[in-house]
Motif scaffolding. Structure first.
Motif, PDB file in Angstrom:
ATOM      1  N   GLY A  67     -54.576 -30.541 -40.238  1.00 27.79           N
ATOM      2  CA  GLY A  67     -54.676 -29.464 -41.225  1.00 27.79           C
ATOM      3  C   GLY A  67     -53.332 -28.865 -41.596  1.00 27.79           C
ATOM      4  O   GLY A  67     -53.121 -28.407 -42.718  1.00 27.79           O
ATOM      5  N   GLY A  68     -52.407 -28.860 -40.623  1.00 25.77           N
ATOM      6  CA  GLY A  68     -51.051 -28.381 -40.883  1.00 25.77           C
ATOM      7  C   GLY A  68     -50.925 -26.882 -41.026  1.00 25.77           C
ATOM      8  O   GLY A  68     -49.866 -26.390 -41.447  1.00 25.77           O
ATOM      9  N   THR A  69     -51.958 -26.110 -40.666  1.00 25.49           N
ATOM     10  CA  THR A  69     -51.928 -24.669 -40.925  1.00 25.49           C
ATOM     11  C   THR A  69     -50.896 -23.925 -40.080  1.00 25.49           C
ATOM     12  O   THR A  69     -50.477 -22.834 -40.450  1.00 25.49           O
ATOM     13  CB  THR A  69     -53.319 -24.047 -40.688  1.00 25.49           C
ATOM     14  N   ASN A  70     -50.484 -24.497 -38.971  1.00 25.01           N
ATOM     15  CA  ASN A  70     -49.436 -23.891 -38.155  1.00 25.01           C
ATOM     16  C   ASN A  70     -48.144 -24.700 -38.211  1.00 25.01           C
ATOM     17  O   ASN A  70     -47.044 -24.156 -38.381  1.00 25.01           O
ATOM     18  CB  ASN A  70     -49.919 -23.758 -36.712  1.00 25.01           C
ATOM     19  N   LEU A  71     -48.266 -26.019 -38.112  1.00 24.55           N
ATOM     20  CA  LEU A  71     -47.079 -26.881 -38.057  1.00 24.55           C
ATOM     21  C   LEU A  71     -46.205 -26.736 -39.299  1.00 24.55           C
ATOM     22  O   LEU A  71     -44.975 -26.638 -39.188  1.00 24.55           O
ATOM     23  CB  LEU A  71     -47.505 -28.344 -37.881  1.00 24.55           C
ATOM     24  N   LEU A  72     -46.788 -26.725 -40.474  1.00 28.08           N
ATOM     25  CA  LEU A  72     -45.982 -26.653 -41.691  1.00 28.08           C
ATOM     26  C   LEU A  72     -45.207 -25.344 -41.776  1.00 28.08           C
ATOM     27  O   LEU A  72     -44.048 -25.320 -42.214  1.00 28.08           O
ATOM     28  CB  LEU A  72     -46.857 -26.840 -42.923  1.00 28.08           C
ATOM     29  N   ASP A  73     -45.824 -24.246 -41.364  1.00 28.14           N
ATOM     30  CA  ASP A  73     -45.098 -22.968 -41.332  1.00 28.14           C
ATOM     31  C   ASP A  73     -43.894 -23.062 -40.402  1.00 28.14           C
ATOM     32  O   ASP A  73     -42.793 -22.584 -40.720  1.00 28.14           O
ATOM     33  CB  ASP A  73     -46.012 -21.837 -40.871  1.00 28.14           C
ATOM     34  N   LEU A  74     -44.096 -23.663 -39.235  1.00 25.95           N
ATOM     35  CA  LEU A  74     -43.008 -23.779 -38.268  1.00 25.95           C
ATOM     36  C   LEU A  74     -41.912 -24.710 -38.759  1.00 25.95           C
ATOM     37  O   LEU A  74     -40.723 -24.495 -38.487  1.00 25.95           O
ATOM     38  CB  LEU A  74     -43.559 -24.261 -36.925  1.00 25.95           C
ATOM     39  N   MET A  75     -42.277 -25.727 -39.505  1.00 26.77           N
ATOM     40  CA  MET A  75     -41.276 -26.620 -40.077  1.00 26.77           C
ATOM     41  C   MET A  75     -40.460 -25.914 -41.160  1.00 26.77           C
ATOM     42  O   MET A  75     -39.240 -26.100 -41.248  1.00 26.77           O
ATOM     43  CB  MET A  75     -41.949 -27.868 -40.643  1.00 26.77           C
TER      44      MET A  75
END
Length: 325
Positions: free
Chosen positions: A30-38
């Motif tokens: 889903g990327g809901t956390n990873l993309l923010d961290l990236m």
């Protein structure tokens, strides 16, 4: 954003092999956390492995009467599933208490377990944070720590785990299924999945490098009233100051059994066996609730701004255990 390479995994074994053989790789769903961290350059993967097309999105009955939840099941779908709502209501309620409807439509079961702390200092590159940069220090100890841990913390880190779902999974004694790069599978009890910070706060869980979550299994339903209470700064779209997942079986003025797991208090969902034992086969009275709270909060320490959590945890548990009728 730092450049990275990308591949779409064809099956779960291939995904795990790719992660194990490619340095500094991450799974993305889903990327809901990873993309923010990236975007903030907190996570800097060199390679992303897309698992969104893997057949891990089913909710199935298990032979023992439990439920197997694929790692790619969306939070919204899990919360709305008829059997989850009926037999595992604490999980459905915890999911609906988390995030927003838009995020629940994207976030996955596996990703929810893996989401990282929302500590302000973890999200602020340039300030010391042992979780983000081991050995740099913990800014929260002497900083603004209103959201931070009061139990299970260490001098290296006082961050809390942000997941509502994980708290419910903990009270249900869920098990996490995984596969590694050699094709080996294992089952990790949820109690052993998340870690306390100790001297290695950068390690949030017990997964090995390249290990992929494939499913979460729940045992047969537990009798009793299912409760999820979340205390937060606003009514929605906020992380827990204190949350309690509970399954309480009572009758005739007696509590026969109680399961309790807490969010917002520690680096992992917090469950204390002594608290549950204090409530077993006991009169359904505030004195029993008080003894349970003593066990939950044994050794609790506030760091200034979060001192109030000790009292708030007691009051929240009291509200959860007090009969509604």
């Amino acid at each position: 954003m730092i450049p990275f390479t990308y591949e779409r995994a064809q099956d779960e074994a291939a995904a795990a092999r790719a992660a194990a053989s490619t340095p500094n790789s991450k799974f993305i769903a889903g990327g809901t956390n990873l993309l923010d961290l990236m975007k903030l350059q907190i996570e800097k993967p060199q390679h992303l492995i897309d698992i969104t097309h893997l057949p891990l999105n089913r909710i199935e009955a298990t032979p023992d009467g439990g439920v197997r939840i694929g790692a790619m099941v969306r939070n919204a779908d899990l919360a709305a599933d008829p059997r989850i709502r009926k037999d595992y209501a604490v999980l459905s309620r915890a999911l609906l208490a988390g995030a927003s409807a838009q995020l629940r439509n994207m976030a996955t079961t596996g990703g929810n377990l893996l989401q990282r702390t929302r500590c302000y200092y973890f999200y602020t590159p340039g300030l010391p944070c042992n979780k983000r940069e081991p050995g740099s220090g913990c800014s929260a100890l002497q900083g603004f720590n209103r959201m931070h841990a009061i139990v299970g913390a260490s001098e290296a880190c006082i961050a809390t785990h942000p997941s509502d779902m994980a708290v419910a999974m903990r009270v249900l004694d869920a098990q996490v299924e995984t596969i590694n790069g050699q094709g080996q599978r294992r089952i990790i009890p949820i109690a052993d999945f998340h870690r306390l910070p100790g001297n290695t706060p950068q390690q949030d869980n017990t997964l090995q490098s390249g290990e992929l979550i494939t499913a979460v299994t729940l045992p047969p339903p537990v009798k009793g009233e299912h409760i999820y209470r979340k205390v937060r700064d606003r009514a929605s779209y906020a992380f827990a100051l204190v949350s309690v997942a509970a399954i309480v079986e009572r009758s005739g003025g007696q509590i026969h059994s109680a399961r309790l797991a807490f969010g917002g208090l520690a680096h992992k969902p917090w469950r204390v066996n002594a608290a549950e034992q204090a409530l077993r086969d006991t009169p359904d009275r505030p004195a029993a609730y008080h003894h349970a709270a003593d066990a939950v909060l044994q050794g609790a320490v506030g760091y200034g701004h979060n001192d109030f959590k000790i009292t708030l945890a007691r009051r929240t548990l009291n509200a959860v255990l007090t009969p509604t009728a």
